[in-house]
Structures are given as structure tokens and as C-alpha cells.
Design a protein around this motif. Sequence first.
Motif, short mmCIF file in Angstrom:
data_model
loop_
_atom_site.label_atom_id
_atom_site.label_comp_id
_atom_site.label_asym_id
_atom_site.label_seq_id
_atom_site.Cartn_x
_atom_site.Cartn_y
_atom_site.Cartn_z
N PRO A 210 -0.23 3.91 2.30
CA PRO A 210 -1.50 3.85 1.54
C PRO A 210 -1.60 4.96 0.50
CG PRO A 210 -1.87 4.51 3.84
CD PRO A 210 -0.45 4.07 3.75
N ASP A 211 -0.88 6.07 0.75
CA ASP A 211 -0.98 7.20 -0.19
C ASP A 211 -0.29 6.95 -1.52
OD1 ASP A 211 -2.57 8.61 1.52
OD2 ASP A 211 -0.87 9.56 2.54
N VAL A 213 -1.49 4.92 -3.38
CA VAL A 213 -2.70 4.85 -4.21
C VAL A 213 -3.41 6.19 -4.09
CG1 VAL A 213 -4.85 3.61 -4.66
CG2 VAL A 213 -2.90 2.40 -3.68
N ASP A 214 -3.36 6.98 -5.13
CA ASP A 214 -4.03 8.29 -5.06
C ASP A 214 -4.89 8.51 -6.31
OD1 ASP A 214 -2.15 8.75 -6.99
OD2 ASP A 214 -1.02 10.27 -5.89
N ALA A 245 -7.81 -0.68 -7.05
CA ALA A 245 -7.07 0.36 -6.31
C ALA A 245 -7.55 0.44 -4.87
CB ALA A 245 -7.26 1.71 -7.00
N ARG A 249 -5.28 -0.17 -1.67
CA ARG A 249 -5.13 0.84 -0.62
C ARG A 249 -5.43 0.25 0.75
NH1 ARG A 249 -4.59 6.67 -0.07
NH2 ARG A 249 -5.06 7.00 2.13
N ARG A 250 -6.44 -0.61 0.78
CA ARG A 250 -6.78 -1.25 2.07
C ARG A 250 -5.61 -2.07 2.60
NH1 ARG A 250 -11.77 -4.09 0.24
NH2 ARG A 250 -13.23 -2.41 -0.06
N LEU A 252 -2.40 -1.74 1.80
CA LEU A 252 -1.29 -0.84 2.14
C LEU A 252 -1.58 -0.12 3.46
CD1 LEU A 252 -0.56 0.60 -1.41
CD2 LEU A 252 1.05 -0.71 -0.02
N GLN A 253 -2.82 0.27 3.64
CA GLN A 253 -3.20 0.97 4.87
C GLN A 253 -3.01 0.05 6.07
OE1 GLN A 253 -6.50 3.66 4.35
NE2 GLN A 253 -7.40 2.95 6.28
N VAL A 326 -10.81 5.14 3.45
CA VAL A 326 -10.51 4.95 2.03
C VAL A 326 -11.22 5.99 1.17
CG1 VAL A 326 -10.63 3.38 0.05
CG2 VAL A 326 -10.03 2.48 2.30
N LEU A 330 -9.72 8.98 -1.32
CA LEU A 330 -9.87 8.82 -2.78
C LEU A 330 -11.18 9.46 -3.24
CD1 LEU A 330 -8.73 5.07 -3.17
CD2 LEU A 330 -7.34 7.13 -3.48
#
Lengths: 540, 181
Positions: A210-211, A213-214, A245, A249-250, A252-253, A326, A330
Motif C-alpha cells: 500500500p505504501d 501510494v504516498d 489514490a 491504496r485500499r 493495495l492494502q 488510509v 496519507l
Amino acid sequence: MDVVSAEELLIEEGKSGELIAVFQAVQETTINDLPKFSRKTCHELARSIACRSYGTALVELCYMLVAASACDRIGGRFESFFWDSGAARASAFRAYLQAAEPLPDGIAADGAGVTVVTGDDTFTVTYGRMPFLSAMVEFLMTALGYEVLDEQVRPLLGGVPSRASITETANAISRQLYDYLKDHLPTAHTQRKTHELLDFLGARGTGSGPDLVDDPGILEFWLGYSAEADERGDFKTYQGVFEAAVQLRRVLQYAFERYQMTGARSIGADREAGEIDPAAIEEAVAAMEEAVEPLQRLAESPLDEIKFLNGREAGLAGDVALGPGVAPALAHSVLRNAVFGKAQNRITNALRHGGLDDGLIDGAPEADYNRQLKSYGDLLGRVETTLLAVFYGLAHGRRAETIDLVLALRPDIDLAGLKDSDEPEWEDDNVVLLHATSAVDRFFDGLAETGRKTGPLGKLMGEARKAFRGNARQGFSEDDLGDDDILDGYVDGASALLALHKELSDFVDGAGRIDWPDHFDRDTSIFHQHFRILYGGADG
Amino acid sequence: MAKGQSGQGPGEFDFVRQTLDAAALAGRLTGPAGCRAAIGFAELYAYATEPAHAPRAELLLALDEDERLRGDFAALLRTTASIHLPQAAAASSGALSAREAEGCRITFRDSKADAAQIYVIIELADTSAPAPGSLFVCGADQTVRKIALPEAQDGRIQLLLEADSDLVQGLRDIDTEVFLR
């Protein structure tokens, strides 16, 4: 990266129009002027269709049709079970099956659901699953047609067919549905914006899981792509990029937690060949939707009968309630979105109405990051007070859920005083149950003691009483305390508020440790400069 | 498996992409439609089974125009109606004076008070069974007409209708099918 032409998109739109109209019909189905299917059920159905993961559900549906037919002792028809049983709720189907008892040999309704015995096999459809299956049959009847399906399911009616017959029927319906969706389900990549972002962040490669997406990546992407408006998608607004984004991220997490997405485990049947199990996709989509469920639930019927949050508070909560973990990860982007994303929205609104001036482009935003953060802190306080008011209402109604709420509000509270010192520590299960009931009674008796303000529980009850009496919003009057629907709403609302509280407090705690003024000053310069590039202005 | 700089393999990105596409598609299916809803089966079922159901104009229009929907409705009537009077025998000609099927007989009697009106008398053989609440006339041209029935008295339901109404014309037409539910 696949590029989809405008013409292809138009074709896709045309294909999907009928399917969307069918879904619209399912969602608009009413019973006594109320929706027959809950929003959750409709979303579950949409996921199943969008992911083409309906195979297992169709087998369940066929067993359900066998049981539904058994309820009609005269005609052996299935329709009445689905369309004369009221709103599609587990309790309604349970009541319908109970009223139809005794059911024929091989079919039995019990506490969990209805069981169909075929030879040596048993198959249970749970009551909880029935609303979804009811929505599925409504969808099939509307999309494929009654005449076709009636013909298809005939072998299931008027007795208990063989397992092979049930499976065969499910497969036949599955083929029909597959053919229908081939003509009506869009196939083009619909999420070009998020795909583009994923490719950008993947190539940037500064994090994993998930990281990936930063905060810097989101800003870099917006700065680099917002001035482009081509077939790859519109990235002009920071808010749009931020939302994409968050969604990315959700996923990917979820994928990281579920599959340890580092190449160690495969996803689906044959990943190397590009095959991914549709059920795995559906599960991931469900997890993404569940992440924002609490806030949505508070805004919809029946919980909207109680004013847990007003419009402004719901808007603020929406900035942060992005799914567990999340917003804290972020935090900078959340504040950029809340402050400069909204400033950009004002610019685009002004442009639409022909009233754009340099003041909007170069002017100071409505709040700086510290002030914005304070708004979230204030909201957190409001949610805590509302939870206390809800606790008071539940305690007044002697609802068992009160104890869960006490433990959620005050995890360290000492409830040892509830134990009657004269009672022995029985080991027998039945006795323990009585013992527990007695403790619950003592809990409520203790709370109800007039004027009791001592001890941690008494203190908590005092705060709760004050919170309730200080809350003048809809659903929090003394009269409401006698309304079972309101108390049910408190129970549901409390779980949503607790989830929101956790997200808010995690965010406020984490973001509160950062020194924001320098970030804000730098961002003000970056955003103003970029707004000038996008919209012109004094120097543009 | 080849990996990107970030540690995700191509297959894993495919999973993420497909999830995002599916989520977007599911969102489109349940989001604001921007188009008119289809005629849902529940609405068709309510029209077929509830005597007092007031159909929306859209439903009646769709029944006129949509062949598949008409077929579905006719099939629904066949499976849920308690009494079905099929098309009259080929030997019949002209307007029927009566039509009959197992469990039911329909006769027509001119009104003495008003020549423009006619009594439609439905006699039910099984007086212990619940009496039907609706009558449907399905034409050879696939048109459907429905009327809510008054309560039966000793297995007899009586209607006073305009003799030249579509419903009466349909009931007396040898090419129509009649359903009682």
C-alpha cells in the motif's frame, strides 16, 4: 497501458445501458413503498455480476428454488416465496418457511436456514443469504425473462431433485447469464485514471504494497498530469487524483494483507497465464466498499432518522473516513485535499459560472492545515459526545449492547463490581449463563440507581446523561427513548460511530504530531503556482 | 516472476487493475442510472397477482410494445392463475355466448335496464376454494386487459359492463385466452 478510444467507450456505454436499467429496476423495487432490497444487498449483487463470480450463488439459488417450491403444497411453484414474502430480509424468509411447515421429506427449516437433502448430500441455504438470492432471482427474471427461466428451473419444482439435476440447472442458468453479460457488460478498462496512477507510482517505485501510494507520489502525479486532458483520462482536479489514490491504496492494502503481495503467493487459479479467480476480485471489491460503509450507513435509511451527524460534520468525516489506516498514512494528502482541493473546486465552480477572478486563484484558502486539523479534533469530540448520548439511550432501554459500548468507550473500566461475591464460580455452562444474566441485571440496576455518580460506571452514566440531555438533535429526545426503532438505530449507529471514531482518532493523533505550518506555506506556493498554470491568472 | 521496482509483480498489478475495474463497474451498476429503469419482474408479478394493483403507465406501455415482456406476462398468468380458459374451439364462430373450462363457466346476459350494458356471470365449480380476485383477457394480438373482480356469492361473480367495451369484446372473442386469479 490500454488506451480506449472515444468510439469504443460509446459502444461500451450502449452495451451497458440495458444492464444498468435492469439494476435500476432491482434497486427501485418496493414493498409497501419501501425498498425491497437493502443497499448492501444491491451492492453485493452488483459485485457478483461485475466480477462474474455468480457461479456458487446460482447453485445456492437452485437449492433455494427447491425449498421455495416445497412451500407451495398445491402448485409446487416458487414465485410466492420470493414475491409474496415482503421485504427481502432474513427474518421475512425465516417466517415464510416456518409458516409453510411441515415441509416435505428431504427439506427442513431450522434455526440457521433451510436444508435440502439429496441422497447422501445436504445443502443449507442460510436465512442471511436469502435476501441476496432474492435479489439475484429478481435480476435474472428482469434481465433474462420469466419465460426462459421458468422453463430452465422446471426440473427443480415439485419435489427434491437429484444433486446432479440441481447442478445442471445452475450451470444452464449460468450459461444464459454469461451470454447475456457478454452483450451487456462493458469490457473496456473503466478506471483509466487509477490505472495511469498505478503505472506512475509503480514506475516511481518508492514504496511497496500500500505504501506505493504516498503523499509525495500523489502530488507529483497531479503536478505532472493535471495539465493534460487526453484520452488517458482527466487528472485536472487534485480531489479527483486524491480519490483515485485512496481507492488504489485500499486495493493495495487489501491485496497486501490478504495475499502478502510480494510474489510469495499467487492470486487465483493461474496468475502466470493472467487468470485471476473472479471470487478473489469480488472479495477485494467487497473489502473496498466495506471500508467506507460506516459513514454511508449513518446517512441512509433507517439510520438517517437519527441525526448522529449534521451535514457539515458528515462532510468533515468524509475527508478522513477513507477506510482503516488510509487517512493516517496519507495525512498530508488528506489535508491538501481538504484545503487546496476544495479551493480548486471553488475555482472550477466560478469558471462554470463565468465568475473567476485572480482572488480565487491566488487568495488564501479558507483554512490552514492546523485549523483544518482542529476541525477534525472538534468532530472527534462531537462523535464521543454522541456515543455517550447513545450509551445513555441504550442503558435506559436496558439493551444488552450497552455493555459492549461501555467497553468500547472505556476499555479499561473495571466491571468487577458487577460480580456478586456470594455466587460461586460455577464451571457448568448453564450455570455460567444464569450467572452472566444476573450480572447484566446488576449492571443495569446499578446504572439506574438515582443519583449514582460514584465509581467509574456512575461517572460514565453521569457524563452520558449530560450528553444526551445536551443533544437537541432528531432522535435524541426523552420521548425517543421509548421507541424500539430508535433504540435499534442506536445499536446500529453506535457500531458505525465507533468505526468513525477510531479512524478520526488515529488520524488526529498521527497528524497532530507533525509540524504543519512549514508544509502549509510550501503547499500554498505550489498550489497557487499550479492553479495559475491550469486556469491562468495574473502571471499565467 | 519479473517484478517491478516496487516489488509488485505484473500478475499482482493485474489483480489490482481488475479489482479497480470491477469496483468501478459495480459502482456504475448501483450508481445514479442516468437512464430509465427497466420494468422489473416484481412489478409484473404484482400486476398479475394483486387484484388492486394499479399499474404504472410505463408498465402498460411496455406490455403493448415489448414482445418479450408480453410473453413473460402470459407465462406468468399460465403458471399462477387458478383458472385458465383457453381459446375457444376452432368450430366456434362469431361472438361467444358462453365460455367454459374446468372449474369455471362464463356466460353473458344482456341488461334489461340498459341495452348498452351486459352482465358477465362467472360461475365457479369449487366454492370452497378461494375465489379469484382478477380476470385477465389475453388477445391473439398479445394485448392484455385486466379487471378486478367483486367478491363471489355462492361461487358466482357478476359484473355489469359496457357491451362494446374492449374487455367484453375480448371475453367473447374466440381467439382470446382468459385467466382468473
